[in-house]
Design a protein around this motif. Structure first.
Motif, short mmCIF file in Angstrom:
data_model
loop_
_atom_site.label_atom_id
_atom_site.label_comp_id
_atom_site.label_asym_id
_atom_site.label_seq_id
_atom_site.Cartn_x
_atom_site.Cartn_y
_atom_site.Cartn_z
N ASP A 1 -1.61 -18.56 7.82
CA ASP A 1 -1.33 -17.13 7.99
C ASP A 1 -1.08 -16.42 6.67
O ASP A 1 -0.48 -15.33 6.64
CB ASP A 1 -0.12 -16.94 8.92
CG ASP A 1 -0.42 -17.42 10.34
OD1 ASP A 1 -1.52 -17.12 10.83
OD2 ASP A 1 0.44 -18.09 10.94
N ASP A 2 -1.52 -17.02 5.56
CA ASP A 2 -1.35 -16.38 4.26
C ASP A 2 -2.06 -15.03 4.22
O ASP A 2 -3.18 -14.88 4.73
CB ASP A 2 -1.93 -17.27 3.15
CG ASP A 2 -0.95 -18.36 2.73
OD1 ASP A 2 0.13 -18.42 3.32
OD2 ASP A 2 -1.30 -19.13 1.82
N ARG A 3 -1.42 -14.07 3.61
CA ARG A 3 -2.04 -12.77 3.39
C ARG A 3 -1.66 -12.28 1.99
O ARG A 3 -0.49 -12.31 1.61
CB ARG A 3 -1.54 -11.74 4.42
CG ARG A 3 -1.97 -12.04 5.86
CD ARG A 3 -3.47 -11.88 6.02
NE ARG A 3 -3.89 -12.06 7.39
CZ ARG A 3 -4.24 -13.22 7.93
NH1 ARG A 3 -4.20 -14.33 7.18
NH2 ARG A 3 -4.62 -13.29 9.18
N ALA A 4 -2.65 -11.85 1.23
CA ALA A 4 -2.37 -11.30 -0.10
C ALA A 4 -1.87 -9.88 0.06
O ALA A 4 -2.31 -9.13 0.95
CB ALA A 4 -3.63 -11.33 -0.95
N ARG A 5 -0.94 -9.49 -0.79
CA ARG A 5 -0.40 -8.13 -0.75
C ARG A 5 -1.28 -7.20 -1.59
O ARG A 5 -1.94 -7.62 -2.54
CB ARG A 5 1.02 -8.10 -1.30
CG ARG A 5 2.04 -8.86 -0.46
CD ARG A 5 3.45 -8.65 -0.98
NE ARG A 5 3.58 -9.02 -2.40
CZ ARG A 5 3.70 -8.14 -3.38
NH1 ARG A 5 3.69 -6.83 -3.13
NH2 ARG A 5 3.82 -8.55 -4.63
N LEU A 6 -1.28 -5.93 -1.21
CA LEU A 6 -1.93 -4.94 -2.06
C LEU A 6 -1.16 -4.82 -3.36
O LEU A 6 0.08 -4.94 -3.37
CB LEU A 6 -1.96 -3.59 -1.35
CG LEU A 6 -2.84 -3.49 -0.10
CD1 LEU A 6 -2.60 -2.16 0.60
CD2 LEU A 6 -4.31 -3.61 -0.47
N ARG A 7 -1.87 -4.60 -4.44
CA ARG A 7 -1.21 -4.48 -5.75
C ARG A 7 -0.25 -3.28 -5.75
O ARG A 7 -0.56 -2.20 -5.26
CB ARG A 7 -2.25 -4.26 -6.84
CG ARG A 7 -2.91 -5.52 -7.33
CD ARG A 7 -3.79 -5.19 -8.53
NE ARG A 7 -4.33 -6.39 -9.12
CZ ARG A 7 -3.68 -7.16 -9.98
NH1 ARG A 7 -2.45 -6.85 -10.33
NH2 ARG A 7 -4.23 -8.24 -10.48
N ASP A 8 0.93 -3.52 -6.33
CA ASP A 8 1.88 -2.43 -6.49
C ASP A 8 1.35 -1.41 -7.50
O ASP A 8 1.54 -0.20 -7.36
CB ASP A 8 3.25 -2.96 -6.95
CG ASP A 8 3.90 -3.84 -5.88
OD1 ASP A 8 3.64 -3.58 -4.69
OD2 ASP A 8 4.62 -4.78 -6.25
N GLY A 9 0.70 -1.91 -8.52
CA GLY A 9 0.11 -1.03 -9.53
C GLY A 9 -1.16 -1.67 -10.06
O GLY A 9 -1.27 -2.90 -10.09
N THR A 10 -2.10 -0.87 -10.43
CA THR A 10 -3.38 -1.41 -10.92
C THR A 10 -3.49 -1.20 -12.43
O THR A 10 -2.86 -0.31 -13.00
CB THR A 10 -4.57 -0.72 -10.23
OG1 THR A 10 -4.47 0.69 -10.42
CG2 THR A 10 -4.56 -1.04 -8.74
N ARG A 11 -4.29 -2.05 -13.07
CA ARG A 11 -4.51 -1.93 -14.51
C ARG A 11 -5.34 -0.69 -14.83
O ARG A 11 -6.12 -0.22 -13.99
CB ARG A 11 -5.23 -3.18 -15.03
CG ARG A 11 -4.50 -4.50 -14.74
CD ARG A 11 -5.35 -5.66 -15.22
NE ARG A 11 -4.77 -6.97 -14.95
CZ ARG A 11 -5.02 -7.67 -13.84
NH1 ARG A 11 -5.82 -7.20 -12.91
NH2 ARG A 11 -4.46 -8.85 -13.67
N THR A 12 -5.19 -0.19 -16.02
CA THR A 12 -5.94 0.99 -16.47
C THR A 12 -7.24 0.55 -17.14
O THR A 12 -7.21 -0.26 -18.08
CB THR A 12 -5.11 1.82 -17.46
OG1 THR A 12 -3.88 2.21 -16.83
CG2 THR A 12 -5.88 3.06 -17.89
#
Length: 789
Positions: free
Chosen positions: A476-487
């Motif tokens: 049931d692993d799920r990756a989280r959405l990134r809190d912040g993305t690289r520029t």
């Protein structure tokens, strides 16, 4: 063993029973597999799944079937040795649907691989007007003219014999049924602004002063100090196209011929794979293929192209997208010929199967060799979807490879339909969406290589989820959405892209970040990647086969063996060549192959382990030399992770080999043996091996084609960490990916679609994963929102 094993009856009517399986890394395991159920085999890469399912169950089924044929027939069949297992009970006929590339040559198409084209040829031979003849008259693989025999014609007292030529096939005589003819790009061969003395000939081996160059510069047929563009028509003809003739050049009698026919003979007739790298690159630049002017690329002779049904010839039908072709046949009714009703029904069922399996965007004339692994596997399924066979065993190797989450649901439905017809369905799989539909799960491990080969769990999905196995913990692993993305640090611009199904696409691919290219299969992802402006610092890492024979292995491919051989040589005061099974150290009996081919006369020959070296590949005296307490055969048998520690040790320090092994472990290949033949690697393993090799290069842009293929759920997290490290080191990483964990983890997403084939080819979204979820209008976005919720 975790979970509750299935309780099997005393006989083998309802189970396949495996006792004492020891193929590869299997540790004498015993297991029972329920028949007429869908069983999914799970475990990390290298845990033994394929060894149990393919190398044991499938291999024995095929071996026993082959033994029912006469010895003469067996002589034309592949050799299958008996698997290393004590007993196998209850096995049935096995049909393997794997991801091996389709089409050994360009004459194999989607239509020929599924019999769809064969049925069309029969239909045309029955009702097309004007009729061109039998089914072969519509085949681009059958010569269109042949001598049917000799006929004697009497004229007075003389007798003359002439050949009676008649049409027997549909092959275009101009291109031999290939649809294309080769053409030479003269600008790549000759720089006409230069003279011969200044290096006008650009082909390899023709530099001023070399013998090949002197033949032209000193021929006396044209001036060597004058630009080629200033040659007269006669001089140009002599330089480029002259027929072979004997001439005295440089005080020697030589055969002179024009530059173009000379290059054709010396370079273009050779196998591309056998060429030196610089020559091969020249050929790739200099030779172009153009549409055959005789058939317009249709591959067929004129008599076949003039024969039509409802205004269309067979080439036009094969060029239609299959979903459109299916609709054409639905609208056609009985075509005014009720006698072909059963044939029409077979054609319609085959085409509908293509659509139902998610391949409606393909065309029947598409070369089979251009299909991805996932497309090839689904194409092979076409034959079986309408089959009347029951109680057979279907074996699938990661059927979700290359599939968008939307398509995985459709694939799951097809797997269940095969089961519901009374068949046993065995699936090797990592995707939780397919594991979830299993009636029964068998988890192997607990680790890979020498740490695997055991049964960790048998039971249903609920029991797996509650178990303490690696698969159960990560199900049931799920990756989280990134809190912040690289520029981004810049962008690669794509403007007006129209390759394949792309529709004048304009899009910017950001630099310095992790970008995921998404969309359903056939939406145009690979076509978009092919439009990227590339440089010497751009590296494409795909799943194509690695060149090399069974003698090639991870140690040779990555270059690790070079430093290992030198370390052995220095420690023992001998030559490095002794520690190569392809050189002086090879076993004299098997020549370093580890196996010996045994010819069994009229029966198929077999590969047997070499009796002299016992498969270790080296001469016995070589194995007396040690480094760090081990001989070279023992070192090559070590798993990569163990080898990394070994070469970093104080008594066996080889920094170069240690670094290479660490990189292999970083990409999830720590379980592979250093000496494992490359021919045994899966597509995903080949890709990760290439990636490990490129990590040592100065590549600034890495393009990865589905890097999660073949990865266990627990290894996906490791891959995400590696991708992060690559980007943090200043590289740009672009992935074609369906796995939603990678999409959620990306800095930027470019989604193509909205559908496949003619229904795709547009950019439907660009932005961050968070923005994609908030947008919610694309198919990928909706599945991503469901995944992270």
């Amino acid at each position: 063993m975790a979970g509750t094993p299935v309780t099997a009856p005393a006989d083998t009517h309802d189970v396949i029973r495996v006792l004492g399986a020891r193929e590869n890394n299997l540790r004498g395991i015993d297991v029972e597999i329920p028949k007429r159920r869908l069983t999914v085999f799970t475990g990390v890469s290298g845990s033994g799944k394929s060894s149990l399912v393919f190398a044991t169950i499938a291999a024995e089924s095929q071996r026993l079937i082959n033994e029912t044929y006469p010895s003469f027939v067996q002589g034309f069949m592949p050799t299958l040795a008996r698997p290393d297992v004590d007993r196998l009970e209850g096995i049935t006929t096995a049909i393997i649907v794997d991801q091996e590339p389709m089409g050994a040559n360009s004459r194999s198409t989607v239509g020929t691989a599924t019999d769809a084209t064969a049925m069309l040829r029969i239909l045309f031979s029955r009702i097309a007007e004007p009729n061109a003849g039998g089914p072969g008259a519509y085949s681009f693989n059958v010569p269109s003219v042949s001598a049917a025999g000799a006929i004697t014609v009497e004229k007075g007292r003389q007798k003359k014999v002439r050949a009676d030529f008649r049409r027997t096939g549909g092959m275009c005589p101009r291109c031999d049924g290939m649809g294309r003819v080769s053409d030479i790009d003269l600008d790549e061969i000759v720089d006409e602004s230069l003279s011969l003395n200044d290096g006008a000939i650009r082909a390899p081996g023709f530099k001023p002063g070399q013998w090949a160059h002197r033949m032209y510069a000193e021929s006396g047929l044209y001036p060597a100090d004058q630009p080629v563009q200033d040659f007269t028509a006669k001089q140009r003809e002599a330089f480029l196209y002259a027929e072979p003739e004997k001439r005295k050049i440089a005080e020697m009698n030589m055969t002179y011929e024009g530059l173009i026919p000379r290059i054709r003979k010396s370079m273009l007739t050779k196998d591309r794979e056998s060429m030196q790298r610089h020559i091969g690159e020249f050929v790739d630049r200099a030779v172009t293929f153009i549409e055959c002017p005789g058939c317009g690329g249709a591959r067929l002779a004129q008599h076949a192209l003039e024969s039509r049904i409802r205004g269309r010839n067979i080439a036009e039908l094969c060029a239609m997208e299959i979903r459109d072709l299916a609709e054409w046949f639905r609208e056609a009714g009985d075509l005014g010929a009720p006698s072909v009703g059963p044939l029409l029904q077979g054609i319609r069922e085959t085409l509908d199967n293509f659509v139902s399996i998610g391949l409606g965007y393909l065309t029947l004339d598409r070369p089979a060799g251009t299909l991805s692994g996932g497309e090839a596997q689904r194409t092979r399924m076409i034959r079986h979807l309408g089959s009347a066979l029951t109680d057979v065993t279907y074996i699938f190797d990661e059927p979700t490879a290359g599939l968008h989450p939307h398509d995985i649901r459709r694939m799951n439905t097809l797997l269940l339909e095969l089961r519901d017809k009374g068949n046993t369905v065995l699936v090797v799989e990592h995707k939780p969406e397919t594991i979830a539909i299993a009636d029964h799960v068998i988890d192997l491990g607990p680790g890979a290589g020498t740490d695997g080969g055991g049964i960790c769990f048998t039971g249903d999905v609920g029991q797996l989820r509650a178990s303490d196995t690696l698969t159960g913990r990560h199900l049931d692993d799920r990756a989280r959405l990134r809190d912040g993305t690289r520029t981004p640090t810049g962008a690669l611009e794509i403007r007006g892209a129209g390759r394949n199904n792309l529709r004048d696409v304009d899009v910017d691919v950001p630099l310095g970040v992790l970008t995921a290219i998404t969309g359903v299969a056939g939406s145009g992802k690979s076509s978009l990647i092919a439009e990227l402006p590339c440089s010497e610092t751009t590296v494409l890492v795909d799943q194509s086969p690695i060149r090399g024979s069974r003698r090639s292995n991870p140690a040779t491919y990555t270059g690790a063996l070079d430093s290992i051989r030198k370390a052995f040589a220095k420690a023992n005061g001998v030559k490095p060549a002794l520690f190569s099974p392809n050189s002086e150290g090879a076993c004299p009996n098997c020549k370093g192959a580890g196996v010996v081919y045994v010819d069994l006369g009229i029966m198929a020959g077999v590969d047997m382990p070499c009796e002299v070296c016992e498969g270790r590949r080296f001469e016995e005296s070589v194995l007396d030399h040690h480094f760090g307490g081990r001989n070279i055969a023992q070192v090559l048998a070590m798993p990569v992770e163990e080898a990394a520690e070994f070469f970093a040790g104080p008594d066996s320090r080889v920094p170069a080999a240690a670094k290479i092994c660490t990189r292999l472990a970083d990409v999830g290949l720590g379980y592979l043996a250093l000496g494992q033949p490359l021919t045994t690697l899966s597509g995903g393993e080949r890709q990760r091996l290439k990636l490990a090799a490129h990590l040592a290069e100065k590549a600034e842009i890495l393009i990865l084609d589905e890097p999660t293929t073949g990865l266990h759920l627990a290894d996906v997290e490791k891959l995400l960490g590696l991708l992060d490290r690559l980007v943090d080191d200043g590289r740009t990483v672009i992935t074609i990916e369906h796995h939603l964990a990678v999409v959620a983890h990306a800095d930027h997403v470019i989604d193509l679609g909205p559908g496949a084939g003619s229904e795709g080819g547009e950019v439907t979204f660009t932005g961050t994963p968070v923005e994609m979820v908030a947008d919610g209008t694309t198919v990928t976005g909706r599945y991503l929102a469901e995944y992270v919720s």
